[in-house]
Design a protein around this motif. Structure first.
Motif, PDB file in Angstrom:
ATOM      1  N   GLU A   1       1.019  -1.297  -0.027  1.00 31.87           N
ATOM      2  CA  GLU A   1      -0.130   0.060   0.441  1.00 31.87           C
ATOM      3  C   GLU A   1       0.830   1.032  -0.143  1.00 31.87           C
ATOM      4  OE1 GLU A   1      -3.378   0.361  -0.199  1.00 31.87           O
ATOM      5  OE2 GLU A   1      -3.794  -1.982   1.280  1.00 31.87           O
ATOM      6  N   ALA A   2       0.541   2.373  -1.110  1.00 33.29           N
ATOM      7  CA  ALA A   2       1.209   3.165  -0.882  1.00 33.29           C
ATOM      8  C   ALA A   2       1.085   4.420  -1.327  1.00 33.29           C
ATOM      9  CB  ALA A   2       2.088   2.758  -2.667  1.00 33.29           C
ATOM     10  N   TRP A   3       1.079   5.683  -0.173  1.00 33.26           N
ATOM     11  CA  TRP A   3       0.319   6.433   0.188  1.00 33.26           C
ATOM     12  C   TRP A   3       0.592   7.953  -0.677  1.00 33.26           C
ATOM     13  CZ3 TRP A   3      -3.664   8.159   2.491  1.00 33.26           C
ATOM     14  CH2 TRP A   3      -4.323   8.881   2.762  1.00 33.26           C
ATOM     15  N   GLU A   4      -0.015   8.627  -1.388  1.00 30.39           N
ATOM     16  CA  GLU A   4       0.401   9.699  -2.583  1.00 30.39           C
ATOM     17  C   GLU A   4       1.457  10.689  -1.818  1.00 30.39           C
ATOM     18  OE1 GLU A   4      -1.087  13.667  -4.592  1.00 30.39           O
ATOM     19  OE2 GLU A   4      -2.394  11.900  -3.656  1.00 30.39           O
ATOM     20  N   ALA A   5       2.977  10.627  -2.290  1.00 32.17           N
ATOM     21  CA  ALA A   5       4.149  11.566  -1.651  1.00 32.17           C
ATOM     22  C   ALA A   5       4.394  12.410  -2.839  1.00 32.17           C
ATOM     23  CB  ALA A   5       4.905  10.326  -2.063  1.00 32.17           C
ATOM     24  N   ASP A   6       4.063  12.152  -4.124  1.00 28.18           N
ATOM     25  CA  ASP A   6       4.455  13.010  -5.322  1.00 28.18           C
ATOM     26  C   ASP A   6       4.022  12.880  -6.836  1.00 28.18           C
ATOM     27  OD1 ASP A   6       6.060  14.998  -7.194  1.00 28.18           O
ATOM     28  OD2 ASP A   6       7.415  13.158  -7.403  1.00 28.18           O
ATOM     29  N   VAL A   7       2.475  12.274  -7.080  1.00 22.96           N
ATOM     30  CA  VAL A   7       1.607  12.730  -7.538  1.00 22.96           C
ATOM     31  C   VAL A   7       1.395  13.908  -8.379  1.00 22.96           C
ATOM     32  CG1 VAL A   7      -0.114  11.407  -7.911  1.00 22.96           C
ATOM     33  CG2 VAL A   7       0.899  10.647  -6.584  1.00 22.96           C
ATOM     34  N   LYS A   8       2.231  14.081  -9.638  1.00 19.04           N
ATOM     35  CA  LYS A   8       2.414  14.993 -10.432  1.00 19.04           C
ATOM     36  C   LYS A   8       0.200  15.059 -11.249  1.00 19.04           C
ATOM     37  CE  LYS A   8       6.173  16.166 -10.374  1.00 19.04           C
ATOM     38  NZ  LYS A   8       7.067  15.442  -9.379  1.00 19.04           N
ATOM     39  N   ASP A   9      -0.008  16.497 -11.846  1.00 15.91           N
ATOM     40  CA  ASP A   9      -1.181  16.278 -12.806  1.00 15.91           C
ATOM     41  C   ASP A   9      -0.433  16.178 -14.070  1.00 15.91           C
ATOM     42  OD1 ASP A   9      -2.650  16.876 -10.276  1.00 15.91           O
ATOM     43  OD2 ASP A   9      -2.694  19.675 -10.998  1.00 15.91           O
ATOM     44  N   GLY A  10      -1.337  15.039 -14.626  1.00 18.64           N
ATOM     45  CA  GLY A  10      -0.917  14.766 -15.928  1.00 18.64           C
ATOM     46  C   GLY A  10      -1.376  16.043 -16.864  1.00 18.64           C
ATOM     47  N   GLN A  11      -0.873  15.926 -18.649  1.00 16.79           N
ATOM     48  CA  GLN A  11      -0.875  17.384 -18.721  1.00 16.79           C
ATOM     49  C   GLN A  11      -3.008  16.618 -19.886  1.00 16.79           C
ATOM     50  OE1 GLN A  11       1.494  18.074 -22.547  1.00 16.79           O
ATOM     51  NE2 GLN A  11      -0.229  18.760 -23.300  1.00 16.79           N
ATOM     52  N   HIS A  12      -2.839  14.884 -20.273  1.00 16.22           N
ATOM     53  CA  HIS A  12      -4.038  14.254 -20.514  1.00 16.22           C
ATOM     54  C   HIS A  12      -4.840  13.644 -19.620  1.00 16.22           C
ATOM     55  CE1 HIS A  12      -2.040  15.423 -24.510  1.00 16.22           C
ATOM     56  NE2 HIS A  12      -1.404  15.160 -23.770  1.00 16.22           N
ATOM     57  N   THR A  13      -4.107  12.480 -18.408  1.00 10.85           N
ATOM     58  CA  THR A  13      -3.991  11.955 -17.412  1.00 10.85           C
ATOM     59  C   THR A  13      -3.509  11.839 -16.941  1.00 10.85           C
ATOM     60  OG1 THR A  13      -6.015   9.968 -17.131  1.00 10.85           O
ATOM     61  CG2 THR A  13      -4.087   9.511 -18.879  1.00 10.85           C
ATOM     62  N   ASP A  14      -4.466  11.724 -15.027  1.00 13.17           N
ATOM     63  CA  ASP A  14      -3.520  10.985 -14.320  1.00 13.17           C
ATOM     64  C   ASP A  14      -4.137  10.622 -13.119  1.00 13.17           C
ATOM     65  OD1 ASP A  14      -4.730  12.883 -13.347  1.00 13.17           O
ATOM     66  OD2 ASP A  14      -3.636  14.858 -13.866  1.00 13.17           O
ATOM     67  N   PHE A  15      -3.283   9.935 -12.087  1.00 11.37           N
ATOM     68  CA  PHE A  15      -3.920   9.341 -10.585  1.00 11.37           C
ATOM     69  C   PHE A  15      -4.713  10.178 -10.799  1.00 11.37           C
ATOM     70  CE2 PHE A  15      -0.298   6.972 -10.713  1.00 11.37           C
ATOM     71  CZ  PHE A  15       0.147   5.590 -10.634  1.00 11.37           C
ATOM     72  N   ARG A  16      -5.089  11.548 -10.260  1.00  9.79           N
ATOM     73  CA  ARG A  16      -6.250  12.076 -10.268  1.00  9.79           C
ATOM     74  C   ARG A  16      -7.020  11.926 -10.838  1.00  9.79           C
ATOM     75  NH1 ARG A  16      -3.355  13.696  -6.574  1.00  9.79           N
ATOM     76  NH2 ARG A  16      -1.594  16.029  -6.141  1.00  9.79           N
ATOM     77  N   ARG A  17      -7.328  12.463 -11.759  1.00 16.37           N
ATOM     78  CA  ARG A  17      -8.627  12.279 -13.133  1.00 16.37           C
ATOM     79  C   ARG A  17      -9.112  11.118 -12.760  1.00 16.37           C
ATOM     80  NH1 ARG A  17      -6.791  15.833 -17.377  1.00 16.37           N
ATOM     81  NH2 ARG A  17      -4.406  15.231 -16.389  1.00 16.37           N
ATOM     82  N   ALA A  18      -8.550   9.961 -13.105  1.00 13.19           N
ATOM     83  CA  ALA A  18      -8.941   8.223 -12.760  1.00 13.19           C
ATOM     84  C   ALA A  18      -9.845   8.416 -11.848  1.00 13.19           C
ATOM     85  CB  ALA A  18      -7.501   7.412 -12.804  1.00 13.19           C
TER      86      ALA A  18
END
Length: 123
Positions: A39-56
């Motif tokens: 289990e890995a907690w967000e430490a460095d999740v950047k916004d992507g140009q087209h998609t990313d973890f946040r939008r997913a």
């Protein structure tokens, strides 16, 4: 090796509760053949140009992304374990309401997938 992967939105204040749920789930998975649980907690999740973890996962303000995976000997083992785990009494007694409403995350926005490993190395 076979991997079940997950991306989960978790309210920031529920980090410890989420970790507790994961810790309770590990013995159940292990008992049915799981070889690793991460289990890995967000430490460095950047916004992507087209998609990313946040939008997913439709991340909302105050939430963090959890990236997790479980390893199995093979897909057949993972598939067989799934049904056994869901039928295990601990699943009904350890995690609150059957509809998941007591969980410290929104399971409706969780992404789940199974993957066959095509390359793996460790130092």
């Amino acid at each position: 090796m076979y991997v079940n992967g997950f991306v989960v939105p978790v309210p920031e204040g529920n980090k410890d509760a989420y970790r507790e749920v994961a810790a309770k789930f590990w013995p159940i998975a292990r008992d049915y053949g799981c070889t690793g649980h991460f289990e890995a907690w967000e430490a460095d999740v950047k916004d992507g140009q087209h998609t990313d973890f946040r939008r997913a996962v439709d991340l909302q303000p105050g939430e963090k992304v959890v990236f997790s995976w479980m390893t199995w000997p093979d897909k057949a083992s993972a598939d067989a374990a799934h049904e056994k785990m869901m039928a295990d009494e601990r699943m009904a007694t350890e995690f609150g309401a059957p509809d998941g409403s007591d969980m410290p995350f929104d399971g409706k926005r969780m992404i789940i997938g199974g993957f066959e490993v095509m390359f793996s190395e460790e130092a």
